[in-house]
Design an enzyme around this catalytic site. Structure first.
Site, PDB file in Angstrom:
ATOM      1  N   ASP A  37       8.951  -9.112   1.954  1.00 40.59           N
ATOM      2  CA  ASP A  37       9.706  -9.103   0.697  1.00 40.59           C
ATOM      3  C   ASP A  37      10.843  -8.093   0.753  1.00 40.59           C
ATOM      4  OD1 ASP A  37       7.947 -10.977  -0.180  1.00 40.59           O
ATOM      5  OD2 ASP A  37       6.913  -9.686  -1.611  1.00 40.59           O
ATOM      6  N   TYR A  87      -6.676  -8.681  -0.066  1.00 41.74           N
ATOM      7  CA  TYR A  87      -5.577  -8.583   0.910  1.00 41.74           C
ATOM      8  C   TYR A  87      -5.895  -7.501   1.935  1.00 41.74           C
ATOM      9  CZ  TYR A  87      -0.865  -7.996   2.818  1.00 41.74           C
ATOM     10  OH  TYR A  87       0.208  -7.911   3.662  1.00 41.74           O
TER      11      TYR A  87
END
Length: 249
Positions: A37, A87
């Site tokens: 990102d 995650y």
């Protein structure tokens, strides 16, 4: 970019900025996120995809401006919590597999080497649950990313779309980071006319899916998603530039 403008400085390089943003996520938000990102937000370019080597910090802008195709982004509105543990658990599992194989990361091995490692008589027994499936996703996803760059350069968009589809299947079956809403959105897209490929995007467990579709079929796809996935909202777009300052008058 905002801080640079506020402080009237551009004293750090793009890579330094990217790493600083990732560090902020790690240290202040307690999210052991990757760096994708930050890269695209900093280095995104109109009509380009960004190929990233996260180990060497090398990157390459790749053509992604076919006027006959568009991207449709679908938000499931299901909130995903990267800091919630799942995650980090998957990342830890992949790091454990890398260590057991004596490499710095799974980018250094092939699928054949991974299969051999888990099928040999002296295979590791102290690895986390589902280690093979998690590692298999990462190894095959790296391979897909490399192939995707080549397909985009060659203008082979249908083959690129197939990679998107296989990526989603791997994310759902091996990495197990999709959810019912994401899988339904992608399934609707796969069955729609003019769609070349569709997959979840981002960290998973909610969030968005992205679909590559013929420009002439965008309206029909948006209607299908609105009808069959009423919890979602969608919009069409193209590859755009990264973050930058806007001077308001």
């Amino acid at each position: 970019s905002m801080l640079e403008k506020l402080c009237n400085t551009t004293s750090i390089s793009a890579i330094e900025k990217i790493k600083a943003c990732q560090k902020a996520e790690h240290k202040f938000a307690n999210v052991p996120c990757g760096i994708m990102d930050q890269y695209i937000a900093t280095l995104g370019a109109v009509g380009k995809a960004l190929f990233i080597n996260c180990e060497t910090n090398e990157f390459e802008c790749v053509p992604f401006g076919d006027p006959t195709l568009m991207l449709v982004v679908t938000d499931t509105h299901k909130k995903h919590e990267l800091a919630g543990g799942e995650y980090a658990k998957r990342r830890g599992t992949c790091e454990a597999v890398s260590k057991s194989m004596g490499v710095g990361s799974l980018a250094e091995i092939s699928l054949e080497q991974l299969v051999q490692h888990f099928s040999c008589p002296g295979k590791p027994t102290d690895l986390p649950e589902k280690s093979y499936a998690r590692a298999r996703h990462v190894v095959t996803e790296i391979d897909r990313a490399r192939k995707a760059k080549d397909y985009l350069k060659a203008g082979k968009m249908s083959m690129f779309g197939e990679l998107m589809n296989s990526s989603h299947r791997s994310l759902a079956d091996d990495y197990q980071v999709t959810c019912a809403e994401l899988d339904e959105v992608v399934s609707v897209a796969w069955k729609s006319e003019g769609v070349l490929g569709s997959r979840m995007t981002g960290g998973g467990f909610g969030g968005c899916a992205i679909t590559l579709v013929k420009t002439t079929a965008v309206k029909e796809l948006l209607q299908q998603l609105s009808k069959l996935c009423p919890y979602s909202t969608s919009f069409s777009t193209t590859a755009g530039a990264g973050a930058k300052a806007w001077h308001l008058k």
